[in-house]
Design a protein around this motif. Sequence first.
Motif, mmCIF file in Angstrom:
data_model
loop_
_atom_site.group_PDB
_atom_site.id
_atom_site.type_symbol
_atom_site.label_atom_id
_atom_site.label_comp_id
_atom_site.label_asym_id
_atom_site.label_seq_id
_atom_site.Cartn_x
_atom_site.Cartn_y
_atom_site.Cartn_z
ATOM 1 N N MET A 1 0.812 -1.193 0.000
ATOM 2 C CA MET A 1 0.000 0.000 0.000
ATOM 3 C C MET A 1 0.855 1.256 0.000
ATOM 4 O O MET A 1 0.439 2.263 -0.527
ATOM 5 C CB MET A 1 -0.877 0.065 1.243
ATOM 6 N N GLY A 2 2.025 1.159 0.613
ATOM 7 C CA GLY A 2 2.879 2.335 0.703
ATOM 8 C C GLY A 2 3.270 2.885 -0.656
ATOM 9 O O GLY A 2 3.328 4.099 -0.858
ATOM 10 N N ARG A 3 3.519 1.992 -1.600
ATOM 11 C CA ARG A 3 3.938 2.437 -2.931
ATOM 12 C C ARG A 3 2.845 3.230 -3.633
ATOM 13 O O ARG A 3 3.115 4.269 -4.233
ATOM 14 C CB ARG A 3 4.344 1.233 -3.776
ATOM 15 N N VAL A 4 1.613 2.767 -3.579
ATOM 16 C CA VAL A 4 0.525 3.473 -4.258
ATOM 17 C C VAL A 4 0.303 4.845 -3.618
ATOM 18 O O VAL A 4 0.042 5.828 -4.322
ATOM 19 C CB VAL A 4 -0.765 2.623 -4.314
ATOM 20 N N ARG A 5 0.436 4.928 -2.315
ATOM 21 C CA ARG A 5 0.284 6.231 -1.645
ATOM 22 C C ARG A 5 1.419 7.174 -2.041
ATOM 23 O O ARG A 5 1.187 8.363 -2.278
ATOM 24 C CB ARG A 5 0.204 6.041 -0.135
ATOM 25 N N THR A 6 2.629 6.651 -2.121
ATOM 26 C CA THR A 6 3.776 7.473 -2.522
ATOM 27 C C THR A 6 3.608 7.975 -3.952
ATOM 28 O O THR A 6 3.851 9.157 -4.242
ATOM 29 C CB THR A 6 5.087 6.669 -2.383
ATOM 30 N N LEU A 7 3.186 7.104 -4.853
ATOM 31 C CA LEU A 7 2.987 7.512 -6.241
ATOM 32 C C LEU A 7 1.911 8.581 -6.358
ATOM 33 O O LEU A 7 2.060 9.543 -7.127
ATOM 34 C CB LEU A 7 2.635 6.298 -7.108
ATOM 35 N N LEU A 8 0.819 8.440 -5.604
ATOM 36 C CA LEU A 8 -0.226 9.457 -5.639
ATOM 37 C C LEU A 8 0.301 10.781 -5.095
ATOM 38 O O LEU A 8 0.058 11.838 -5.675
ATOM 39 C CB LEU A 8 -1.456 9.010 -4.845
ATOM 40 N N ARG A 9 1.038 10.746 -4.006
ATOM 41 C CA ARG A 9 1.583 11.975 -3.421
ATOM 42 C C ARG A 9 2.519 12.674 -4.416
ATOM 43 O O ARG A 9 2.459 13.889 -4.593
ATOM 44 C CB ARG A 9 2.301 11.680 -2.107
ATOM 45 N N GLU A 10 3.358 11.896 -5.107
ATOM 46 C CA GLU A 10 4.257 12.475 -6.109
ATOM 47 C C GLU A 10 3.474 13.100 -7.264
ATOM 48 O O GLU A 10 3.797 14.198 -7.721
ATOM 49 C CB GLU A 10 5.219 11.418 -6.640
ATOM 50 N N GLN A 11 2.440 12.408 -7.737
ATOM 51 C CA GLN A 11 1.632 12.950 -8.834
ATOM 52 C C GLN A 11 0.900 14.208 -8.393
ATOM 53 O O GLN A 11 0.827 15.182 -9.135
ATOM 54 C CB GLN A 11 0.640 11.888 -9.330
ATOM 55 N N ALA A 12 0.338 14.199 -7.196
ATOM 56 C CA ALA A 12 -0.372 15.368 -6.683
ATOM 57 C C ALA A 12 0.563 16.576 -6.573
ATOM 58 O O ALA A 12 0.167 17.707 -6.862
ATOM 59 C CB ALA A 12 -0.999 15.049 -5.326
ATOM 60 N N THR A 13 1.807 16.326 -6.184
ATOM 61 C CA THR A 13 2.795 17.404 -6.110
ATOM 62 C C THR A 13 3.060 17.973 -7.500
ATOM 63 O O THR A 13 3.111 19.193 -7.677
ATOM 64 C CB THR A 13 4.106 16.889 -5.469
ATOM 65 N N SER A 14 3.196 17.096 -8.487
ATOM 66 C CA SER A 14 3.440 17.582 -9.849
ATOM 67 C C SER A 14 2.234 18.348 -10.393
ATOM 68 O O SER A 14 2.387 19.246 -11.209
ATOM 69 C CB SER A 14 3.828 16.435 -10.783
ATOM 70 N N TRP A 15 1.042 18.004 -9.924
ATOM 71 C CA TRP A 15 -0.167 18.727 -10.316
ATOM 72 C C TRP A 15 -0.370 19.989 -9.476
ATOM 73 O O TRP A 15 -1.315 20.723 -9.705
ATOM 74 C CB TRP A 15 -1.393 17.824 -10.167
ATOM 75 N N LYS A 16 0.465 20.181 -8.470
ATOM 76 C CA LYS A 16 0.378 21.330 -7.565
ATOM 77 C C LYS A 16 -0.972 21.405 -6.837
ATOM 78 O O LYS A 16 -1.565 22.462 -6.682
ATOM 79 C CB LYS A 16 0.651 22.630 -8.317
ATOM 80 N N LEU A 17 -1.429 20.245 -6.382
ATOM 81 C CA LEU A 17 -2.675 20.204 -5.614
ATOM 82 C C LEU A 17 -2.429 20.719 -4.209
ATOM 83 O O LEU A 17 -1.338 20.540 -3.656
ATOM 84 C CB LEU A 17 -3.215 18.776 -5.550
ATOM 85 N N PRO A 18 -3.432 21.326 -3.594
ATOM 86 C CA PRO A 18 -3.283 21.763 -2.197
ATOM 87 C C PRO A 18 -2.982 20.565 -1.289
ATOM 88 O O PRO A 18 -3.454 19.449 -1.528
ATOM 89 C CB PRO A 18 -4.650 22.368 -1.865
ATOM 90 N N ASP A 19 -2.204 20.815 -0.247
ATOM 91 C CA ASP A 19 -1.814 19.746 0.679
ATOM 92 C C ASP A 19 -3.014 19.025 1.276
ATOM 93 O O ASP A 19 -2.993 17.802 1.425
ATOM 94 C CB ASP A 19 -0.939 20.302 1.805
ATOM 95 N N GLU A 20 -4.067 19.763 1.633
ATOM 96 C CA GLU A 20 -5.217 19.110 2.272
ATOM 97 C C GLU A 20 -5.927 18.169 1.299
ATOM 98 O O GLU A 20 -6.430 17.115 1.699
ATOM 99 C CB GLU A 20 -6.190 20.126 2.882
ATOM 100 N N VAL A 21 -5.965 18.521 0.020
ATOM 101 C CA VAL A 21 -6.556 17.627 -0.983
ATOM 102 C C VAL A 21 -5.687 16.383 -1.132
ATOM 103 O O VAL A 21 -6.191 15.254 -1.159
ATOM 104 C CB VAL A 21 -6.723 18.354 -2.340
#
Length: 121
Positions: A1-21
């Motif tokens: 599960m850790g890998r999928v969460r890490t990948l989502l966090r990295e993608q969200a950062t590249s999309w510049k999503l707000p931290d709370e989202v």
Amino acid sequence: MGRVRTLLREQATSWKLPDEVTDTAVLLLGELMTNAYRHAKVPAGREIWARCILAEDRLRISVTDANDTLPTPRDASPDDESGRGLTLVATLADKWGTEPRPCGIGKTVWFELQAARPAVR
């Protein structure tokens, strides 16, 4: 599960999503993936897939597996050690749902979050 969460966090950062989202999306994706691994007894050779799509101001995350049983939230008692995942999804997501896969094998569980990006200055 850790890998999928890490990948989502990295993608969200590249999309510049707000931290709370990002934090909410990572939590809810973890819940859906855990449910799929725990409850979707899939035949050998079948996989569990996660997909994240950002369209305009909506983040849609879906988890697909080869089990046909559509999940529903349950009322977990205070003493239960599990059973709150879909309740979390229903509470924190703007929209969520389940649907059979069009090919007839399995299901998809999804949620959406408002994902307005910060204004560019």
